[in-house]
Design an enzyme around this catalytic site. Structure first.
Site, PDB file in Angstrom:
ATOM      1  N   GLU A 254       0.828  -1.209   0.000  1.00 62.09           N
ATOM      2  CA  GLU A 254       0.000   0.000   0.000  1.00 62.09           C
ATOM      3  C   GLU A 254       0.865   1.262   0.000  1.00 62.09           C
ATOM      4  O   GLU A 254       0.713   2.151   0.842  1.00 62.09           O
ATOM      5  CB  GLU A 254      -0.981  -0.029   1.182  1.00 62.09           C
ATOM      6  CG  GLU A 254      -1.963  -1.200   1.080  1.00 62.09           C
ATOM      7  CD  GLU A 254      -3.058  -1.228   2.125  1.00 62.09           C
ATOM      8  OE1 GLU A 254      -2.844  -0.725   3.234  1.00 62.09           O
ATOM      9  OE2 GLU A 254      -4.130  -1.777   1.821  1.00 62.09           O
TER      10      GLU A 254
ATOM     11  N   ASP B 165      -8.389  -9.311   3.401  1.00 61.54           N
ATOM     12  CA  ASP B 165      -8.204  -8.252   4.393  1.00 61.54           C
ATOM     13  C   ASP B 165      -9.353  -8.214   5.393  1.00 61.54           C
ATOM     14  O   ASP B 165     -10.237  -7.361   5.280  1.00 61.54           O
ATOM     15  CB  ASP B 165      -8.089  -6.903   3.663  1.00 61.54           C
ATOM     16  CG  ASP B 165      -7.614  -5.790   4.572  1.00 61.54           C
ATOM     17  OD1 ASP B 165      -7.219  -6.080   5.710  1.00 61.54           O
ATOM     18  OD2 ASP B 165      -7.639  -4.626   4.134  1.00 61.54           O
TER      19      ASP B 165
ATOM     20  N   GLU C 221      -2.160 -12.515  12.419  1.00 59.36           N
ATOM     21  CA  GLU C 221      -2.670 -11.152  12.653  1.00 59.36           C
ATOM     22  C   GLU C 221      -4.191 -11.165  12.547  1.00 59.36           C
ATOM     23  O   GLU C 221      -4.747 -11.546  11.518  1.00 59.36           O
ATOM     24  CB  GLU C 221      -2.070 -10.174  11.633  1.00 59.36           C
ATOM     25  CG  GLU C 221      -2.548  -8.737  11.852  1.00 59.36           C
ATOM     26  CD  GLU C 221      -1.855  -7.710  10.952  1.00 59.36           C
ATOM     27  OE1 GLU C 221      -0.672  -7.900  10.607  1.00 59.36           O
ATOM     28  OE2 GLU C 221      -2.515  -6.724  10.596  1.00 59.36           O
TER      29      GLU C 221
ATOM     30  N   GLU D  89     -13.065  -2.991  11.490  1.00 60.55           N
ATOM     31  CA  GLU D  89     -13.064  -2.177  10.270  1.00 60.55           C
ATOM     32  C   GLU D  89     -14.162  -2.595   9.287  1.00 60.55           C
ATOM     33  O   GLU D  89     -14.938  -1.762   8.822  1.00 60.55           O
ATOM     34  CB  GLU D  89     -11.687  -2.276   9.600  1.00 60.55           C
ATOM     35  CG  GLU D  89     -11.626  -1.561   8.270  1.00 60.55           C
ATOM     36  CD  GLU D  89     -10.255  -1.631   7.614  1.00 60.55           C
ATOM     37  OE1 GLU D  89      -9.323  -2.208   8.205  1.00 60.55           O
ATOM     38  OE2 GLU D  89     -10.126  -1.087   6.500  1.00 60.55           O
TER      39      GLU D  89
ATOM     40  N   GLU E  69     -22.790 -11.512   9.166  1.00 62.96           N
ATOM     41  CA  GLU E  69     -22.477 -12.119   7.870  1.00 62.96           C
ATOM     42  C   GLU E  69     -23.742 -12.232   7.022  1.00 62.96           C
ATOM     43  O   GLU E  69     -23.721 -11.993   5.815  1.00 62.96           O
ATOM     44  CB  GLU E  69     -21.876 -13.509   8.115  1.00 62.96           C
ATOM     45  CG  GLU E  69     -21.456 -14.229   6.843  1.00 62.96           C
ATOM     46  CD  GLU E  69     -20.811 -15.581   7.144  1.00 62.96           C
ATOM     47  OE1 GLU E  69     -20.919 -16.064   8.287  1.00 62.96           O
ATOM     48  OE2 GLU E  69     -20.192 -16.138   6.222  1.00 62.96           O
TER      49      GLU E  69
ATOM     50  N   TRP F 151      -8.164  -1.959  -6.266  1.00 58.04           N
ATOM     51  CA  TRP F 151      -7.788  -2.684  -5.051  1.00 58.04           C
ATOM     52  C   TRP F 151      -7.837  -4.208  -5.171  1.00 58.04           C
ATOM     53  O   TRP F 151      -7.525  -4.920  -4.215  1.00 58.04           O
ATOM     54  CB  TRP F 151      -8.659  -2.240  -3.873  1.00 58.04           C
ATOM     55  CG  TRP F 151      -8.461  -0.799  -3.532  1.00 58.04           C
ATOM     56  CD1 TRP F 151      -9.188   0.258  -3.990  1.00 58.04           C
ATOM     57  CD2 TRP F 151      -7.448  -0.247  -2.689  1.00 58.04           C
ATOM     58  NE1 TRP F 151      -8.694   1.432  -3.471  1.00 58.04           N
ATOM     59  CE2 TRP F 151      -7.626   1.152  -2.669  1.00 58.04           C
ATOM     60  CE3 TRP F 151      -6.412  -0.805  -1.931  1.00 58.04           C
ATOM     61  CZ2 TRP F 151      -6.800   1.998  -1.938  1.00 58.04           C
ATOM     62  CZ3 TRP F 151      -5.591   0.035  -1.192  1.00 58.04           C
ATOM     63  CH2 TRP F 151      -5.794   1.432  -1.211  1.00 58.04           C
TER      64      TRP F 151
END
Ligand code: GCV
Length: 649
Positions: A267, A346, A368, A374, A480, A510
């Site tokens: 990025e 992501d 991670e 987000e 979901e 993206w």
């Protein structure tokens, strides 16, 4: 920070603590050390809450005994209670502290476990929080207010707040914290210089009292950005020396500094590729600088091309991390840890597990996870993520062993801030606590973690505990259901990532596409006709995912492009699943809101009101998702809902 921010630590005269008050008359430390003093201090503090006095004589003869026994292992502990004492034995000092916290949390939650033998040993060396906090006080993807650590370009000196932060994190088992954003801009590049190191050392010192090591995200191009060299080439002698000196200086100011976290060549961040070097050359150079001081280098694998042309069907973002890092397996230094996001894209609400976890054989790995919501509701919508993280840890990408046994730890992107509630929504603290507990003890069930958090943080009223625990456990499925279907992801408002925009990312650079047309939807990632992403898994999973008949429904559109009339294992067509799940999801949010209203008067009024407000916002969000997604697909497909419900053609 708010008066409520301490959530799961005892904060008032709880009945559970009061019932056990006889032990709060003295503390006997049979071993000494900084963390044992901290542990004793926690007991004294709790004694204060219940009006007990630990300063005087051991009147009733009952007490706490703090001791160490190396056999219990680093960070491990045993807590046992008998008529005379609660004995907390740690494998080391940190173990004593964890044992004391555990006892206090369970006692305040009034759980019977508090009175039996509690024995735990952390599964991993790294139990880390990554803050995406910037020097100006903003927080990238922060939904809880501003940074706790920085404001207006300065580092906080609020020792009381830092102490409370460290207590809370340590009590959840966290032992490492990176305080600044992986996107390191000009000001944060200075964090490793004298302009900031003194101030940062106060944070490190406070953290140290709670067994937490401080890490910094660094800018790979720092030698150039700081105007000291004309290159950041990792193989250049001057660059190596520059970082060695930088590390030496950092350790002279912060002796127990943890190390660096690096986002490179991702990025638009600088990295070794600029100089024709690979990630191992970049990482090893920094690791070499940290090595003499026992520091570690954490290098992120979130590396992909964010400038693709949507017309180009030959690239697939999902493949990027594996393609970049697999060829480097075995080339990283011993003190390098690759930090791998749970999924290949992501942090979507549903993704397969990253195949890198099973692929890398000779490289240290850290998982991670994103505690900050987000893409999962931004701490407005309830989405408890522990079940998702647990799935990741339990998954076996290559037929060898599960992710949980291949990693050295996990880092969670923090969801904290200086707002009225530490985590924006009071309920989002369950994600923070749950992350810590799961990474300490990955064998725990989501049910256990949810219940103990609710009891410790909100209420010990059994009925209310059942209601809220049930909400937490169902919340991911509900979220979901009303958002992007069947693993396809990305139908969010670009940049902000809250709220629906079905085509928001469809023609963007993206690499995040759903490819819906009038006949069907989904990403073909098969070996035969698609991008071949499936081949990054071991044989069994490649076959499972690659075959349209065996691919699990919830990931179907991640792996296949199918007609809307394709019949799922559930027996429904894809289009009917889309309609049904969106109606069900929004309805389930309405039910959660109603259930929450029934808790009025049984919870702290501020917590009750704040969550009520957020459930009302969540309902609006869910209804909008439902209507936009259903309308979009009815218009695209021309196929009516079997139940003829209200869709806005
Ligand atoms: C810190 C996503 C987020 C970015 C974040 C990035 C990362 O793309 O939207 O805000 O940057 O992930 O993990 O590096």
């Amino acid at each position: 920070m708010s008066r409520l921010y301490c959530s799961w630590l005892p904060r008032e005269k709880s009945a559970g603590l009061f019932r056990r008050r006889q032990y709060f008359s003295s503390v006997i430390c049979r071993s000494q050390g900084k963390l044992i003093s901290t542990a004793a201090g926690e007991l004294e503090r709790t004694a204060g809450l219940i009006g007990a006095d630990m300063s005087g004589e051991n009147a009733g003869g009952k007490c706490f005994i703090l001791d160490t026994d190396a056999c219990l292992g680093a960070g491990g502990y045993r807590v046992s209670t008998d008529e005379r004492a609660v004995t907390v034995t740690g494998g080391d000092e940190a173990g004593v502290l964890y044992g004391v916290y555990r006892y206090l949390i369970l006692a305040a939650a009034d759980m019977p476990e508090a009175d039996s033998v509690i024995c735990e040993k952390p599964a991993y060396r790294f139990r880390m929080l990554d803050h995406w906090d910037n020097a100006d006080g903003s927080v990238e993807r922060g939904y809880s207010g501003n940074s706790l650590f920085f404001r207006g370009g300065n580092v906080t000196d609020d020792e009381e707040m830092l102490t409370d932060y460290a207590r809370l994190m340590s009590s959840a088992g966290i032992n490492a914290v990176c305080i600044n954003n992986v996107n390191v801009d000009a000001t944060e590049t200075l964090f490793i210089t004298d302009r900031y190191l003194g101030a940062i050392s106060l944070i490190a010192e406070v953290f140290g009292r709670y067994g937490i090591k401080l890490f910094l995200s660094v800018n790979f191009a720092a030698p150039v950005q700081l105007g000291e060299l004309d290159t950041a080439d990792p193989l250049d002698r001057r660059v190596r020396e520059w970082w060695r000196n930088a590390a030496e200086h950092i350790y002279s100011v912060i002796p127990d500094f943890g190390g660096f976290l690096v986002k490179a060549d991702s990025e638009n961040r600088p990295g070794p590729h600029t100089y024709g070097r690979d990630h191992s050359e970049g990482a090893n150079m920094l690791a070499e600088a940290l090595e003499p001081f026992g520091g570690v280098l954490i290098w992120r694998c979130f590396v992909y091309n964010c400038h693709v042309d949507w017309r180009d069907r030959s690239t697939d973002r999902a493949k990027a991390a594996y393609d970049n890092f697999m060829p480097l397996d075995g080339k990283f230094a011993d003190n390098v840890y690759l930090q791998i996001k749970n999924g290949p894209m992501d942090f979507q609400v549903r993704e397969p597990v990253s195949p890198l976890f099973g692929g890398l054989e000779h490289t240290n790995m850290i998982a991670e996870f994103q505690i900050a919501q987000e893409y999962t509701g931004q701490q407005i919508d309830l989405c408890w993520l522990v079940p998702m993280w647990k799935e990741c840890l339990g998954f076996n990408t290559h037929g060898g062993s599960p992710v949980s046994s291949r990693i050295c730890g996990a880092a969670g992107v923090a969801n904290t801030g200086d707002g009225a509630f530490l985590t924006g929504s009071p309920l989002a603290a369950a994600n923070l606590y749950g992350f810590g507990r799961l990474v300490f003890a990955p064998g725990l069930s989501p049910e256990t973690i949810a219940e103990e958090w609710v009891r410790a943080a909100l209420t010990t009223d059994d009925g209310a505990v059942r209601t809220i625990t049930g909400m937490l456990l169902r919340s991911r499925e509900i979220y979901e259901n009303y958002t992007a279907p069947l693993g396809v992801g990305w139908m969010v408002t670009p940049h902000y990532h809250y709220g629906v925009d079905v085509d928001g990312y469809e023609y963007s650079p993206w690499g995040t596409y759903h490819y819906a047309d009038r006949d069907g939807i989904g990403n073909d990632r098969t070996a035969e006709t698609g991008t071949g992403y499936v081949l990054q898994y071991g044989k069994e999973n490649a076959a499972l995912y690659g075959n349209i008949d065996t691919c699990p429904d919830e990931l179907l559109l991640f792996f296949h492009h199918v007609p809307y009339t394709h019949v799922l294992h559930s027996g429904k067509t894809v289009i009917q699943h889309i309609y049904d799940s969106h109606f069900d999801g929004a309805e389930a949010v309405r039910e959660m809101l109603e259930s929450w209203k029934e808790l009025e008067g049984r919870l702290d009024p501020e917590i009750y009101r704040e969550c009520l407000k957020r459930f009302e916002m969540q309902l609006k969000n869910a209804e909008r998702w439902r209507d936009v997604v259903n309308t979009y697909f009815l218009r695209k497909s021309g196929i009516a809902d079997e139940h003829n419900r209200n869709i806005f053609i």
